[in-house]
Write a protein that holds these residues in place. Structure first.
Motif, PDB file in Angstrom:
ATOM      1  N   THR A   6      11.879 -12.550  -3.869  1.00  0.00           N
ATOM      2  CA  THR A   6      11.082 -11.418  -3.417  1.00  0.00           C
ATOM      3  C   THR A   6       9.725 -11.406  -4.089  1.00  0.00           C
ATOM      4  O   THR A   6       9.634 -11.478  -5.318  1.00  0.00           O
ATOM      5  CB  THR A   6      11.809 -10.092  -3.741  1.00  0.00           C
ATOM      6  N   GLN A   7       8.698 -11.321  -3.272  1.00  0.00           N
ATOM      7  CA  GLN A   7       7.341 -11.243  -3.803  1.00  0.00           C
ATOM      8  C   GLN A   7       6.682  -9.957  -3.327  1.00  0.00           C
ATOM      9  O   GLN A   7       6.814  -9.570  -2.159  1.00  0.00           O
ATOM     10  CB  GLN A   7       6.486 -12.423  -3.302  1.00  0.00           C
ATOM     11  N   THR A   8       5.987  -9.334  -4.246  1.00  0.00           N
ATOM     12  CA  THR A   8       5.210  -8.143  -3.889  1.00  0.00           C
ATOM     13  C   THR A   8       3.846  -8.211  -4.550  1.00  0.00           C
ATOM     14  O   THR A   8       3.697  -8.779  -5.649  1.00  0.00           O
ATOM     15  CB  THR A   8       5.930  -6.852  -4.353  1.00  0.00           C
ATOM     16  N   PRO A   9       2.817  -7.662  -3.927  1.00  0.00           N
ATOM     17  CA  PRO A   9       2.816  -7.170  -2.551  1.00  0.00           C
ATOM     18  C   PRO A   9       2.718  -8.333  -1.567  1.00  0.00           C
ATOM     19  O   PRO A   9       2.490  -9.466  -1.965  1.00  0.00           O
ATOM     20  CB  PRO A   9       1.552  -6.313  -2.515  1.00  0.00           C
ATOM     21  N   LYS A  10       2.845  -8.064  -0.303  1.00  0.00           N
ATOM     22  CA  LYS A  10       2.703  -9.116   0.715  1.00  0.00           C
ATOM     23  C   LYS A  10       1.237  -9.410   0.989  1.00  0.00           C
ATOM     24  O   LYS A  10       0.864 -10.538   1.270  1.00  0.00           O
ATOM     25  CB  LYS A  10       3.405  -8.706   2.003  1.00  0.00           C
ATOM     26  N   HIS A  11       0.446  -8.386   0.938  1.00  0.00           N
ATOM     27  CA  HIS A  11      -0.991  -8.535   1.176  1.00  0.00           C
ATOM     28  C   HIS A  11      -1.741  -7.771   0.094  1.00  0.00           C
ATOM     29  O   HIS A  11      -1.296  -6.718  -0.351  1.00  0.00           O
ATOM     30  CB  HIS A  11      -1.400  -7.979   2.541  1.00  0.00           C
ATOM     31  N   LEU A  12      -2.905  -8.336  -0.272  1.00  0.00           N
ATOM     32  CA  LEU A  12      -3.716  -7.699  -1.299  1.00  0.00           C
ATOM     33  C   LEU A  12      -5.171  -7.998  -0.993  1.00  0.00           C
ATOM     34  O   LEU A  12      -5.537  -9.169  -0.815  1.00  0.00           O
ATOM     35  CB  LEU A  12      -3.324  -8.266  -2.662  1.00  0.00           C
ATOM     36  N   ILE A  13      -5.969  -6.967  -0.898  1.00  0.00           N
ATOM     37  CA  ILE A  13      -7.405  -7.141  -0.703  1.00  0.00           C
ATOM     38  C   ILE A  13      -8.096  -6.491  -1.889  1.00  0.00           C
ATOM     39  O   ILE A  13      -7.827  -5.328  -2.212  1.00  0.00           O
ATOM     40  CB  ILE A  13      -7.889  -6.490   0.608  1.00  0.00           C
ATOM     41  N   THR A  14      -8.974  -7.255  -2.524  1.00  0.00           N
ATOM     42  CA  THR A  14      -9.633  -6.739  -3.705  1.00  0.00           C
ATOM     43  C   THR A  14     -11.049  -7.295  -3.794  1.00  0.00           C
ATOM     44  O   THR A  14     -11.403  -8.223  -3.063  1.00  0.00           O
ATOM     45  CB  THR A  14      -8.826  -7.075  -4.968  1.00  0.00           C
ATOM     46  N   ALA A  15     -11.828  -6.739  -4.659  1.00  0.00           N
ATOM     47  CA  ALA A  15     -13.227  -7.144  -4.772  1.00  0.00           C
ATOM     48  C   ALA A  15     -13.405  -8.205  -5.854  1.00  0.00           C
ATOM     49  O   ALA A  15     -12.570  -8.345  -6.759  1.00  0.00           O
ATOM     50  CB  ALA A  15     -14.087  -5.933  -5.091  1.00  0.00           C
ATOM     51  N   THR A  16     -14.501  -8.924  -5.756  1.00  0.00           N
ATOM     52  CA  THR A  16     -14.811  -9.916  -6.788  1.00  0.00           C
ATOM     53  C   THR A  16     -14.921  -9.231  -8.144  1.00  0.00           C
ATOM     54  O   THR A  16     -15.330  -8.065  -8.239  1.00  0.00           O
ATOM     55  CB  THR A  16     -16.130 -10.654  -6.493  1.00  0.00           C
ATOM     56  N   GLY A  17     -14.493  -9.946  -9.152  1.00  0.00           N
ATOM     57  CA  GLY A  17     -14.542  -9.434 -10.512  1.00  0.00           C
ATOM     58  C   GLY A  17     -13.330  -8.628 -10.926  1.00  0.00           C
ATOM     59  O   GLY A  17     -13.159  -8.339 -12.117  1.00  0.00           O
ATOM     60  N   GLN A  18     -12.500  -8.271  -9.995  1.00  0.00           N
ATOM     61  CA  GLN A  18     -11.326  -7.454 -10.288  1.00  0.00           C
ATOM     62  C   GLN A  18     -10.174  -8.293 -10.820  1.00  0.00           C
ATOM     63  O   GLN A  18     -10.219  -9.523 -10.847  1.00  0.00           O
ATOM     64  CB  GLN A  18     -10.871  -6.697  -9.035  1.00  0.00           C
ATOM     65  N   ARG A  19      -9.122  -7.577 -11.227  1.00  0.00           N
ATOM     66  CA  ARG A  19      -7.904  -8.216 -11.740  1.00  0.00           C
ATOM     67  C   ARG A  19      -6.721  -7.708 -10.913  1.00  0.00           C
ATOM     68  O   ARG A  19      -6.649  -6.525 -10.576  1.00  0.00           O
ATOM     69  CB  ARG A  19      -7.716  -7.830 -13.209  1.00  0.00           C
ATOM     70  N   VAL A  20      -5.811  -8.628 -10.585  1.00  0.00           N
ATOM     71  CA  VAL A  20      -4.619  -8.243  -9.836  1.00  0.00           C
ATOM     72  C   VAL A  20      -3.386  -8.863 -10.478  1.00  0.00           C
ATOM     73  O   VAL A  20      -3.481  -9.853 -11.212  1.00  0.00           O
ATOM     74  CB  VAL A  20      -4.700  -8.672  -8.350  1.00  0.00           C
ATOM     75  N   THR A  21      -2.243  -8.275 -10.169  1.00  0.00           N
ATOM     76  CA  THR A  21      -0.965  -8.802 -10.644  1.00  0.00           C
ATOM     77  C   THR A  21      -0.044  -9.003  -9.464  1.00  0.00           C
ATOM     78  O   THR A  21       0.176  -8.086  -8.671  1.00  0.00           O
ATOM     79  CB  THR A  21      -0.319  -7.835 -11.647  1.00  0.00           C
ATOM     80  N   LEU A  22       0.474 -10.202  -9.358  1.00  0.00           N
ATOM     81  CA  LEU A  22       1.444 -10.538  -8.322  1.00  0.00           C
ATOM     82  C   LEU A  22       2.811 -10.613  -8.963  1.00  0.00           C
ATOM     83  O   LEU A  22       2.959 -11.170 -10.055  1.00  0.00           O
ATOM     84  CB  LEU A  22       1.099 -11.884  -7.670  1.00  0.00           C
ATOM     85  N   ARG A  23       3.802 -10.091  -8.256  1.00  0.00           N
ATOM     86  CA  ARG A  23       5.131 -10.002  -8.837  1.00  0.00           C
ATOM     87  C   ARG A  23       6.144 -10.829  -8.053  1.00  0.00           C
ATOM     88  O   ARG A  23       6.050 -10.933  -6.824  1.00  0.00           O
ATOM     89  CB  ARG A  23       5.579  -8.546  -8.868  1.00  0.00           C
ATOM     90  N   CYS A  24       7.103 -11.398  -8.782  1.00  0.00           N
ATOM     91  CA  CYS A  24       8.120 -12.237  -8.152  1.00  0.00           C
ATOM     92  C   CYS A  24       9.473 -11.957  -8.778  1.00  0.00           C
ATOM     93  O   CYS A  24       9.616 -11.978 -10.009  1.00  0.00           O
ATOM     94  CB  CYS A  24       7.763 -13.705  -8.340  1.00  0.00           C
TER      95      CYS A  24
END
Lengths: 116, 113
Positions: free
Chosen positions: B5-23
């Motif tokens: 299982t992976q979340t989120p399925k879709h992610l839209i973000t701006a340049t310079g930002q930080r995101v976390t993908l989960r599995c």
């Protein structure tokens, strides 16, 4: 050097006919595994078939078979009786070494289109 | 359903930002892999964890990091995002023994704008 080479960017086949997708690999390991995955337009990676380097017989899974020619370092996927739902991207991949949990190295993929 | 299982399925973000993908791996699988799929680079191995420890590293940028937690779920952190980081990120898991396939999650499609 490319470890996995898929020379066919795109292939077309008529429904109900067989098609062969080519894959050659390069490794100096004696123990390795070869895999084929299908990626439909929805994006998920679906495992199709596996061949171990020491397996003497070609792997088969339903309509999928793997034509393994060790001396030529080729592991072609044969899909028999193509169906419209087989239209997808197909990836050949290799796991090197004797472990069962090493990373997979993928080829660039082949887009298969099945015509009615 | 692969069981990964992976979340989120879709992610839209701006340049310079930080995101976390989960599995979340399949039940019982100790090994987790992260792959990046982009149009120009194809499917590239990023990093592997085995039972909480980093096992192998591939073409992972220094801006990216990952970890695997005691419950075996894994997170991939992407920081200082650039347009070129837009890609489909897959997590896969596999069993300890036997030459079996790696089971892939459905992926997280990251779009950096």
């Amino acid at each position: 050097a490319q470890k996995i080479t898929q020379t066919q960017p795109g292939m077309f086949v008529q429904e109900k006919e067989a098609v062969t997708l080519d894959c050659t690999y390069d490794t100096s390991d004696q123990s390795y595994g070869l895999f084929w995955y299908k990626q439909p337009s929805s994006g998920e990676m679906i495992f199709l078939i596996y061949q171990g380097s020491y397996d003497e017989q070609n792997a088969t899974e339903g309509r999928y078979s793997l034509n393994f020619q060790k001396a030529r370092k080729s592991a072609n996927l044969v899909i028999s009786a193509s169906q419209l739902g087989d239209s997808a991207m197909y990836f050949c991949a290799m796991r090197e070494g004797g472990t069962s949990y090493g990373k997979l190295t993928f080829g660039q993929g082949t887009i298969l289109t099945v015509h009615p | 359903d692969s069981g990964v299982t992976q979340t989120p399925k879709h992610l839209i973000t701006a340049t310079g930002q930080r995101v976390t993908l989960r599995c979340s791996p399949r039940s019982g699988d100790l090994s987790v892999y992260w792959y990046q799929q982009s149009l120009d680079q194809g499917l590239q191995f990023l990093i592997q964890y085995y039972n909480g420890e980093e096992r192998a590293k591939g073409n992972i940028l220094e801006r990216f990091s990952a970890q695997q937690f005691p419950d075996l779920h894994s997170e991939l952190n992407l920081s200082s995002l650039e347009l070129g980081d837009s890609a489909l990120y897959f997590c896969a898991s596999s069993v300890l023994r036997g030459n079996t396939e790696a089971f892939f999650g459905q992926g997280t499609r990251l779009t950096v704008v």
